[in-house]
Design a protein around this motif. Structure first.
Motif, PDB file in Angstrom:
ATOM      1  N   TYR A   1       0.838  -1.189   0.000  1.00  0.00           N
ATOM      2  CA  TYR A   1       0.000   0.000   0.000  1.00  0.00           C
ATOM      3  C   TYR A   1       0.879   1.246   0.000  1.00  0.00           C
ATOM      4  O   TYR A   1       2.094   1.176   0.233  1.00  0.00           O
ATOM      5  N   VAL A   2       0.244   2.381  -0.281  1.00  0.00           N
ATOM      6  CA  VAL A   2       0.900   3.683  -0.216  1.00  0.00           C
ATOM      7  C   VAL A   2       0.007   4.643   0.554  1.00  0.00           C
ATOM      8  O   VAL A   2      -1.187   4.385   0.754  1.00  0.00           O
ATOM      9  N   ILE A   3       0.587   5.759   0.977  1.00  0.00           N
ATOM     10  CA  ILE A   3      -0.165   6.832   1.640  1.00  0.00           C
ATOM     11  C   ILE A   3      -0.553   7.865   0.593  1.00  0.00           C
ATOM     12  O   ILE A   3       0.284   8.295  -0.202  1.00  0.00           O
ATOM     13  N   ALA A   4      -1.811   8.275   0.596  1.00  0.00           N
ATOM     14  CA  ALA A   4      -2.307   9.313  -0.313  1.00  0.00           C
ATOM     15  C   ALA A   4      -2.928  10.434   0.498  1.00  0.00           C
ATOM     16  O   ALA A   4      -3.774  10.189   1.362  1.00  0.00           O
ATOM     17  N   LEU A   5      -2.510  11.671   0.212  1.00  0.00           N
ATOM     18  CA  LEU A   5      -3.010  12.857   0.920  1.00  0.00           C
ATOM     19  C   LEU A   5      -3.513  13.886  -0.095  1.00  0.00           C
ATOM     20  O   LEU A   5      -2.804  14.213  -1.051  1.00  0.00           O
ATOM     21  N   ASP A   6      -4.716  14.380   0.112  1.00  0.00           N
ATOM     22  CA  ASP A   6      -5.273  15.449  -0.708  1.00  0.00           C
ATOM     23  C   ASP A   6      -5.533  16.636   0.213  1.00  0.00           C
ATOM     24  O   ASP A   6      -6.452  16.608   1.037  1.00  0.00           O
ATOM     25  N   VAL A   7      -4.702  17.663   0.100  1.00  0.00           N
ATOM     26  CA  VAL A   7      -4.753  18.805   1.014  1.00  0.00           C
ATOM     27  C   VAL A   7      -5.601  19.918   0.408  1.00  0.00           C
ATOM     28  O   VAL A   7      -5.278  20.446  -0.663  1.00  0.00           O
ATOM     29  N   GLY A   8      -6.685  20.261   1.078  1.00  0.00           N
ATOM     30  CA  GLY A   8      -7.530  21.362   0.637  1.00  0.00           C
ATOM     31  C   GLY A   8      -7.409  22.559   1.556  1.00  0.00           C
ATOM     32  O   GLY A   8      -6.765  22.494   2.612  1.00  0.00           O
ATOM     33  N   GLY A   9      -8.035  23.647   1.185  1.00  0.00           N
ATOM     34  CA  GLY A   9      -7.960  24.856   1.986  1.00  0.00           C
ATOM     35  C   GLY A   9      -8.634  24.720   3.336  1.00  0.00           C
ATOM     36  O   GLY A   9      -8.246  25.390   4.298  1.00  0.00           O
ATOM     37  N   THR A  10      -9.647  23.852   3.436  1.00  0.00           N
ATOM     38  CA  THR A  10     -10.353  23.669   4.704  1.00  0.00           C
ATOM     39  C   THR A  10     -10.322  22.234   5.208  1.00  0.00           C
ATOM     40  O   THR A  10     -10.440  22.012   6.409  1.00  0.00           O
ATOM     41  N   VAL A  11     -10.175  21.266   4.310  1.00  0.00           N
ATOM     42  CA  VAL A  11     -10.232  19.858   4.695  1.00  0.00           C
ATOM     43  C   VAL A  11      -9.108  19.081   4.020  1.00  0.00           C
ATOM     44  O   VAL A  11      -8.785  19.322   2.856  1.00  0.00           O
ATOM     45  N   MET A  12      -8.509  18.142   4.756  1.00  0.00           N
ATOM     46  CA  MET A  12      -7.555  17.202   4.192  1.00  0.00           C
ATOM     47  C   MET A  12      -8.220  15.831   4.110  1.00  0.00           C
ATOM     48  O   MET A  12      -8.818  15.366   5.077  1.00  0.00           O
ATOM     49  N   LYS A  13      -8.104  15.189   2.943  1.00  0.00           N
ATOM     50  CA  LYS A  13      -8.610  13.841   2.756  1.00  0.00           C
ATOM     51  C   LYS A  13      -7.417  12.917   2.552  1.00  0.00           C
ATOM     52  O   LYS A  13      -6.435  13.306   1.914  1.00  0.00           O
TER      53      LYS A  13
END
Length: 377
Positions: A22-34
């Protein structure tokens, strides 16, 4: 738990008893991180959300690093092995090859060496970073509405408007990381001022935020009013659609895409937006071929899925000198990528500039739902 901080989705039953690639995936937004832990078949094995730290700058960066550390601990606890790599989708201007978050007005950082910082926080794990819309476009191109399409333009209609150019399976970043900024094409000269310093940019008329301002409520409310036949809502909507068609006309002339994929909050209105948009584009073209205009397929999960693809590509581009994983932690032979391409879990440091440039330009093998495939040429 805050309204935006949702309980994580646990890994599938039996995760603690088996070795999982597996790998780590990060989606950084202005108000929320997924975020997600993503398997080789691009399936999220675990999902979580956190609010992006208020205050911007150092606080936002610290929140990202802490969240990444939590994901590493979860993966080790659940799967008994470290991830192969990590990928992060970031807003603003991103130098993907250098691993630097150059600028974000919303998050208040400038020239942040986030790839290095994440790698250090994750014990030397290979890390790739990418522009959020290009990363979402990568996912749409590999797993969503653009799968199998050789030339596409992904347009995200949200608070602003941004685009991503898909060419033969890769996302085109441009010479300086600024390709696809369709939201700052001037479509109404002398019009409303834009935060970029120009007047009449596309996003001042056709973004979800612009529609909401013109309507006096949310863009979703405006869309519902349009569907119900409200004349004022229809006038606001028509102005936004006409401006968007003008912006797409320019993009069609320059790029000649086979498909235009429309995503973001405004696109959630579906055919209320797309049907008149297709008509407006068809009415404006002269000699150009009209591309197929379709809705995005992956919703707000596109960024996270794209970050997972970026992470797998980063693992494969990792330095050959990285120590190999123990034999009992290696992926099964039928899952492993081509010899010498796969990065080892717990590798020694971030991907070098050459490897990162391959990731940014799509010239590394990226696993897909059909197995490992070559992206780009």
């Amino acid at each position: 738990m805050s309204p935006r901080e949702t309980a994580p989705e646990r890994p599938p039953a039996g995760g603690r008893n088996g070795r999982q690639s597996y790998v780590i995936a990060l989606d950084v937004g202005g108000t929320v991180m997924k975020a997600a832990l993503v398997g080789r078949d691009n399936t999220p094995l675990y999902r979580a959300r956190r609010p992006t730290a208020a205050g911007g700058g150092e606080a936002a960066a610290a929140g990202i690093l802490d969240f990444a550390g939590e994901l590493l601990e979860t993966g080790l606890a659940e799967f008994g092995a470290p991830p192969h790599a990590a990928g992060a989708a970031l807003p603003g201007v991103v130098d993907e090859a250098a691993g630097v978050a150059v600028y974000s007005a919303n998050l208040g950082w400038r020239d942040l060496p986030l790839r290095r910082l994440l790698s250090e926080r994750l014990g030397g794990l290979p890390v790739g970073i990418g522009h959020d819309v290009r990363t979402g476009g990568l996912a749409e191109g590999r797993l969503g509405a653009g799968a199998g399409v050789d030339r596409f333009l992904f347009v995200a209609l949200g608070t602003g408007i941004a685009g991503a150019i898909g060419l033969d399976g890769r996302m085109e970043p441009g010479a300086h990381g600024g390709a696809g900024e369709i939201g700052h094409v001037v479509v109404r000269p002398g019009g409303a001022p834009c935060a970029c310093g120009q007047r009449g940019c596309l996003e001042t008329v056709a973004s979800a935020a612009a529609v909401a301002r013109a309507w006096g409520g949310s863009a979703a409310e405006a869309a519902r009013a349009v569907a119900a036949g409200d004349p004022r809502a229809r006038a606001v909507w028509a102005e936004a659609v006409d401006a968007l068609a003008d912006g797409l006309l320019l993009a069609i002339g320059l790029l000649d895409p086979r498909t235009v994929i429309v995503g973001g909050g405004l696109a959630e209105s579906g055919e209320t937006l797309l049907a008149p948009l297709r008509e407006a584009v068809a009415a404006k073209v002269t000699f150009q071929r009209v591309p197929e205009i379709v809705p995005a397929a992956l919703g707000d999960g596109a960024g996270c899925l794209g970050a997972g693809l970026l992470a797998w590509a980063t693992a494969q581009a990792a330095p050959a000198a990285a120590p190999a994983a123990p034999a009992d932690e290696a992926a099964p032979a039928d899952e492993a990528g081509p010899a010498g391409e796969e990065g080892a879990p717990g590798g020694a440091g971030a991907v070098g500039q050459a490897g990162a440039r391959q990731v940014a330009e799509g010239r590394t093998a990226v696993p897909s739902t059909a197995g490992t495939a070559e992206v780009g040429q």
